[in-house]
Design a protein around this motif. Structure first.
Motif, PDB file in Angstrom:
ATOM      1  N   SER A  63       0.896  -1.186   0.091  1.00 45.10           N
ATOM      2  CA  SER A  63      -0.100   0.096   0.104  1.00 45.10           C
ATOM      3  C   SER A  63       0.749   1.279   0.111  1.00 45.10           C
ATOM      4  O   SER A  63       0.549   2.389  -0.033  1.00 45.10           O
ATOM      5  CB  SER A  63      -0.761  -0.078   1.293  1.00 45.10           C
ATOM      6  OG  SER A  63      -0.290  -0.068   2.400  1.00 45.10           O
ATOM      7  N   SER A  64       2.340   0.928   0.081  1.00 41.55           N
ATOM      8  CA  SER A  64       2.949   2.226   0.220  1.00 41.55           C
ATOM      9  C   SER A  64       2.840   2.975  -1.259  1.00 41.55           C
ATOM     10  O   SER A  64       2.882   2.477  -2.341  1.00 41.55           O
ATOM     11  CB  SER A  64       4.487   1.783   0.506  1.00 41.55           C
ATOM     12  OG  SER A  64       4.742   1.450   1.809  1.00 41.55           O
ATOM     13  N   GLN A  65       2.958   4.246  -1.311  1.00 42.63           N
ATOM     14  CA  GLN A  65       2.866   5.030  -2.378  1.00 42.63           C
ATOM     15  C   GLN A  65       4.122   5.545  -3.017  1.00 42.63           C
ATOM     16  O   GLN A  65       4.973   5.833  -2.129  1.00 42.63           O
ATOM     17  CB  GLN A  65       2.002   6.301  -2.068  1.00 42.63           C
ATOM     18  CG  GLN A  65       0.650   5.980  -1.654  1.00 42.63           C
ATOM     19  CD  GLN A  65      -0.408   5.321  -2.596  1.00 42.63           C
ATOM     20  OE1 GLN A  65      -0.512   6.188  -3.682  1.00 42.63           O
ATOM     21  NE2 GLN A  65      -0.699   4.362  -2.276  1.00 42.63           N
ATOM     22  N   LEU A  66       4.215   5.729  -4.241  1.00 44.01           N
ATOM     23  CA  LEU A  66       5.395   6.169  -5.108  1.00 44.01           C
ATOM     24  C   LEU A  66       5.031   6.990  -6.151  1.00 44.01           C
ATOM     25  O   LEU A  66       4.041   7.095  -6.880  1.00 44.01           O
ATOM     26  CB  LEU A  66       6.227   4.907  -5.445  1.00 44.01           C
ATOM     27  CG  LEU A  66       5.640   3.914  -6.509  1.00 44.01           C
ATOM     28  CD1 LEU A  66       5.505   4.273  -7.564  1.00 44.01           C
ATOM     29  CD2 LEU A  66       6.478   2.679  -6.095  1.00 44.01           C
ATOM     30  N   SER A  67       6.027   7.893  -6.652  1.00 43.67           N
ATOM     31  CA  SER A  67       5.851   8.428  -7.868  1.00 43.67           C
ATOM     32  C   SER A  67       6.994   8.261  -8.800  1.00 43.67           C
ATOM     33  O   SER A  67       8.264   7.975  -8.349  1.00 43.67           O
ATOM     34  CB  SER A  67       6.078   9.962  -7.548  1.00 43.67           C
ATOM     35  OG  SER A  67       4.872  10.363  -6.718  1.00 43.67           O
ATOM     36  N   ALA A  68       6.861   8.067  -9.977  1.00 41.68           N
ATOM     37  CA  ALA A  68       7.882   7.595 -10.992  1.00 41.68           C
ATOM     38  C   ALA A  68       7.684   8.469 -12.372  1.00 41.68           C
ATOM     39  O   ALA A  68       6.645   8.875 -12.597  1.00 41.68           O
ATOM     40  CB  ALA A  68       7.697   6.090 -11.195  1.00 41.68           C
ATOM     41  N   ARG A  69       8.421   8.093 -12.901  1.00 41.78           N
ATOM     42  CA  ARG A  69       8.746   8.807 -14.539  1.00 41.78           C
ATOM     43  C   ARG A  69       9.207   7.714 -15.374  1.00 41.78           C
ATOM     44  O   ARG A  69      10.160   7.125 -15.187  1.00 41.78           O
ATOM     45  CB  ARG A  69       9.731   9.960 -14.450  1.00 41.78           C
ATOM     46  CG  ARG A  69       9.029  11.118 -13.765  1.00 41.78           C
ATOM     47  CD  ARG A  69       9.955  12.585 -14.175  1.00 41.78           C
ATOM     48  NE  ARG A  69       9.465  13.588 -13.717  1.00 41.78           N
ATOM     49  CZ  ARG A  69      10.003  15.012 -13.839  1.00 41.78           C
ATOM     50  NH1 ARG A  69      11.121  15.157 -14.484  1.00 41.78           N
ATOM     51  NH2 ARG A  69       9.321  16.030 -13.336  1.00 41.78           N
ATOM     52  N   VAL A  70       8.491   7.610 -16.582  1.00 43.71           N
ATOM     53  CA  VAL A  70       8.918   6.628 -17.505  1.00 43.71           C
ATOM     54  C   VAL A  70       9.392   7.643 -18.645  1.00 43.71           C
ATOM     55  O   VAL A  70       8.589   8.443 -19.261  1.00 43.71           O
ATOM     56  CB  VAL A  70       7.671   5.787 -17.962  1.00 43.71           C
ATOM     57  CG1 VAL A  70       8.058   4.967 -19.288  1.00 43.71           C
ATOM     58  CG2 VAL A  70       7.506   4.955 -17.055  1.00 43.71           C
ATOM     59  N   TYR A  71      10.635   7.870 -19.092  1.00 41.06           N
ATOM     60  CA  TYR A  71      11.292   8.604 -19.930  1.00 41.06           C
ATOM     61  C   TYR A  71      11.129   7.757 -21.382  1.00 41.06           C
ATOM     62  O   TYR A  71      11.320   6.551 -21.588  1.00 41.06           O
ATOM     63  CB  TYR A  71      12.691   8.917 -19.656  1.00 41.06           C
ATOM     64  CG  TYR A  71      12.839  10.282 -18.583  1.00 41.06           C
ATOM     65  CD1 TYR A  71      12.858  11.276 -18.996  1.00 41.06           C
ATOM     66  CD2 TYR A  71      12.908   9.818 -17.204  1.00 41.06           C
ATOM     67  CE1 TYR A  71      13.139  12.440 -18.255  1.00 41.06           C
ATOM     68  CE2 TYR A  71      12.871  11.009 -16.311  1.00 41.06           C
ATOM     69  CZ  TYR A  71      13.093  12.080 -16.827  1.00 41.06           C
ATOM     70  OH  TYR A  71      12.923  13.322 -15.840  1.00 41.06           O
ATOM     71  N   LEU A  72      10.797   8.689 -22.261  1.00 44.71           N
ATOM     72  CA  LEU A  72      10.574   8.377 -23.595  1.00 44.71           C
ATOM     73  C   LEU A  72      11.810   8.426 -24.561  1.00 44.71           C
ATOM     74  O   LEU A  72      12.607   9.340 -24.551  1.00 44.71           O
ATOM     75  CB  LEU A  72       9.462   9.291 -24.155  1.00 44.71           C
ATOM     76  CG  LEU A  72       8.113   9.101 -23.348  1.00 44.71           C
ATOM     77  CD1 LEU A  72       7.184  10.218 -23.862  1.00 44.71           C
ATOM     78  CD2 LEU A  72       7.223   7.731 -23.538  1.00 44.71           C
ATOM     79  N   ALA A 117       0.816   4.480 -26.318  1.00 44.73           N
ATOM     80  CA  ALA A 117       1.010   3.253 -25.817  1.00 44.73           C
ATOM     81  C   ALA A 117       1.585   3.134 -24.394  1.00 44.73           C
ATOM     82  O   ALA A 117       1.122   2.124 -23.691  1.00 44.73           O
ATOM     83  CB  ALA A 117       1.953   2.532 -26.768  1.00 44.73           C
ATOM     84  N   VAL A 118       2.563   3.798 -24.452  1.00 49.70           N
ATOM     85  CA  VAL A 118       3.201   3.891 -22.622  1.00 49.70           C
ATOM     86  C   VAL A 118       1.913   4.399 -21.737  1.00 49.70           C
ATOM     87  O   VAL A 118       1.810   3.723 -20.718  1.00 49.70           O
ATOM     88  CB  VAL A 118       4.379   4.951 -22.683  1.00 49.70           C
ATOM     89  CG1 VAL A 118       4.827   5.183 -21.233  1.00 49.70           C
ATOM     90  CG2 VAL A 118       5.452   4.339 -23.473  1.00 49.70           C
ATOM     91  N   THR A 119       1.285   5.138 -21.849  1.00 50.16           N
ATOM     92  CA  THR A 119       0.270   5.808 -20.983  1.00 50.16           C
ATOM     93  C   THR A 119      -0.718   4.661 -20.972  1.00 50.16           C
ATOM     94  O   THR A 119      -1.171   4.312 -19.777  1.00 50.16           O
ATOM     95  CB  THR A 119      -0.561   7.108 -21.669  1.00 50.16           C
ATOM     96  OG1 THR A 119       0.668   8.066 -21.964  1.00 50.16           O
ATOM     97  CG2 THR A 119      -1.468   7.613 -21.048  1.00 50.16           C
TER      98      THR A 119
END
Length: 646
Positions: A63-72, A117-119
């Motif tokens: 249940s821990s929350q995180l933020s991430a970025r997927v670079y294109l 597609a990534v989204t």
């Protein structure tokens, strides 16, 4: 600015996606190995080196929350790197044939289909998409959703005195998306942030220098103090001004007219317009014209306490005033980040590139290479490469802790200055004499010893190392093509037989003991806010000075952008266009005397008298030829003019 990268799948790694071109690019990524996860593509480097089996504290709560970025990765990552190299190399037929921001995005950026597609993939895993740019898709969600999306388990690991989350194995994406995804950041949550590279006290409280001073180097000899290195020494200068720096670095008639310079830091000084105008008027730099200084700022700021936001005010002040002092007619745009963290600093750099806000970008911040992860190195390098194809050059201060051993117990360079796609700016101690005549420079490195209680000697002379220009050999970035044949093998091959990037590339004034005078609104003990001036240094000074000199060179080139300048800078190596800086330019060792207010404000708390030796940069040495303190040297008379189109 983080840690380490792991395996990639089926003969395809990020290093293959972004190839090393004649040594021009290296992300420190190991070779690919067979997949453990059929149907998925492993993203090398997303598991930090510190996430080891012995440090494993068990699974992170679902249940821990995180933020991430997927670079294109974009349409053609290899093509982007190749074009960035060719357009920057004076020996290439493509030299100077830059693309507009729109052309660069159309040719190399992500397609709508890739973004869609990534989204869709991220949403299908249960993550919430919080932002979509032309560079990345940002998401938030719980650990369970992230594990589903990225095909890895997240565990807690001991690191130093703390415990942090990280992937148990490298993150992966569906095979169908391997061409679309450059890297993923944010899966680990170890703290990492940039520091501004200067010798500034917090500007929240007033800081002043005590006298006596020299008005130019050697003008006021400390005749009543003990000898150092067998001779009487001068008092430190009160602080050089633009007129002296322009003379030292061969500005000539050029003023930077028509050239746009950007500065990136975190946050924004609320008094910068007043301070810059007051300083310029006091020191004859030429009044700021309407709209000559502007700011591009985020909607909101974060982590202001953690990042010590007010400490960045002085950094912005130094950068803006130094650029204007050396290139008084250049257009200056300050781009402030929302915090001192990588994501926000990357966003600021991207704003400059995506909107082509300037051709020259000064950056006086960084972190140690050990804190850098290849995922973030890839994201930074992509921005720098897009900048290069548009004719934008990035200048980064090399750091203020010499070889970093005194600071971290490990010999290493700083980042992003270690990138093969930026110009790393080292530092010197500068002597400008009577009539604004350049005398000499040493590599910046300071040993400090205090005056004895009886005033007859220096205690434990020359004393302990305090600070110096960052430099040395990278452990993760391969030797770029432009350093081959210039950088000695003793430096280039210090960490590998094949050679690595060596920092810096070029240098300018940095030593606070031969520093620059700045003016800033500060808080006085009675609570009042008043404009005050003080002397400052650090490679935080060297970077904007070199950026300003490059603005003069661009003006000399008829306004033609210099772009990523390292190939051109190294092509001029060995000529009289550079001061070849050594640690003993006069044949003997050098030092200055300083008297400081103990409380940083006035004599009520007493005075401290010290001797500051010059040219003592930890294990780094400024020697004849290229060195890891000053690079190819500092700009001399003729350097600016050498860019003139004939």
């Amino acid at each position: 600015m983080r840690s380490n990268r792991a395996k990639a799948r089926a003969g395809v790694s990020l290093a293959a996606t972004l190839p090393m071109l004649t040594g021009a690019l290296a992300l420190g990524i190991p070779a690919a190995h067979a997949a453990d996860n059929p149907g998925r593509h492993s993203i090398a480097g997303t598991k930090p080196a510190w996430a080891t089996a012995t440090a494993d504290k068990g699974a992170t709560s679902n249940s821990s929350q995180l933020s991430a970025r997927v670079y294109l990765a974009g349409r053609d990552a290899a093509g982007l790197a190749a074009y960035a190299k060719s357009v920057s190399d004076p020996a290439s037929a493509s030299y100077g044939k830059y693309l507009s921001a729109q052309q660069a995005q159309t040719r190399f950026g992500a397609t709508k289909a890739q973004v869609t597609a990534v989204t869709s993939w991220l949403k299908s895993a249960g993550l919430k998409v919080t932002g979509v740019t032309q560079h990345y898709v940002s998401v938030t969600g719980d650990v369970a959703a992230a594990e589903k999306a990225f095909g890895t388990k997240l565990h807690d690991y001991a690191k130093g005195a703390g415990t942090y989350r990280a992937p148990q194995q490298a993150a992966s994406v569906p095979d169908s998306l391997k061409a679309a995804v450059l890297t993923v950041t944010g899966l680990d949550n170890a703290p990492h942030k940039a520091n501004h590279d200067d010798a500034l006290p917090p500007p929240s409280a007033v800081f002043r220098n005590s006298g006596p001073f020299s008005s130019y180097y050697g003008s006021n000899i400390a005749t009543t103090l003990p000898n150092a290195y067998g001779q009487k020494i001068p008092y430190a200068v009160e602080g050089y001004t633009g007129k002296q720096l322009r003379a030292a670095y061969g500005a000539g008639k050029y003023t930077g007219k028509g050239v746009r310079v950007a500065i990136t830091d975190a946050y924004a000084s609320p008094t910068i317009a007043f301070d810059a105008a007051t300083y310029a008027k006091k020191h004859g730099d030429g009044a700021w014209k309407t709209s000559q200084l502007r700011q591009v700022l985020p909607d909101a700021y974060t982590k202001t306490t953690e990042c010590k936001a007010d400490g960045w005010y002085g950094e912005e002040t130094l950068d803006v005033e130094a650029v204007h002092a050396v290139a008084p007619d250049a257009q200056v745009t300050y781009v402030g980040a929302a915090s001192c963290y990588d994501n926000d600093l990357l966003d600021s750099l991207s704003k400059v590139v995506d909107n082509h806000l300037a051709d020259i970008v000064s950056n006086s911040w960084g972190d140690i290479e050990a804190n850098q992860t290849p995922d973030l190195a890839a994201a930074y390098d992509q921005v720098f490469q897009f900048g290069a194809v548009e004719g934008i050059g990035f200048y980064f201060s090399s750091g203020d802790n010499g070889d970093e051993v005194a600071n971290t117990k490990t010999k290493q360079v700083d980042t992003p200055a270690n990138s093969a796609w930026v110009t790393a700016v080292g530092g010197t101690s500068l002597a400008v004499g009577k009539g604004d005549q350049y005398q000499w420079e040493t590599g910046w490195g300071t040993d400090k010893a205090l005056l004895s209680s009886d005033g007859k000697s220096w205690v434990n002379f020359p004393g302990a190392f305090t600070s110096g220009a960052g430099g040395g050999t990278s452990k993760t970035v391969a030797q770029p093509f432009y350093q081959k044949g210039v950088v000695p093998d003793s430096l280039a091959k210090a960490n590998s037989a094949t050679g690595n990037r060596v920092v810096p590339d070029i240098a300018a004034i940095a030593d606070p003991n031969t520093g620059f005078k700045v003016g800033q609104t500060q808080t006085f003990p009675d609570g009042s806010q008043q404009y005050s001036e003080y002397r400052i240094g650090g490679t935080s000074l060297a970077a904007p000075v070199i950026a300003a000199v490059q603005a003069l060179a661009q003006e000399a080139a008829g306004g033609q952008a210099l772009g990523f300048a390292n190939p051109a800078i190294y092509a001029k190596y060995g000529s009289k266009l550079y001061h070849d800086v050594t640690d003993t330019p006069t044949g003997s060792e050098l030092a200055v005397a300083r008297v400081d207010f103990v409380n940083g404000l006035d004599a009520s708390g007493g005075l401290a008298t010290s001797v500051r030796s010059l040219g003592k940069d930890s294990s780094l040495k400024a020697v004849k030829g290229y060195d890891d303190v000053t690079g190819v040297g500092t700009p001399a008379n003729g350097y600016v003019e050498s860019y003139r189109r004939h």
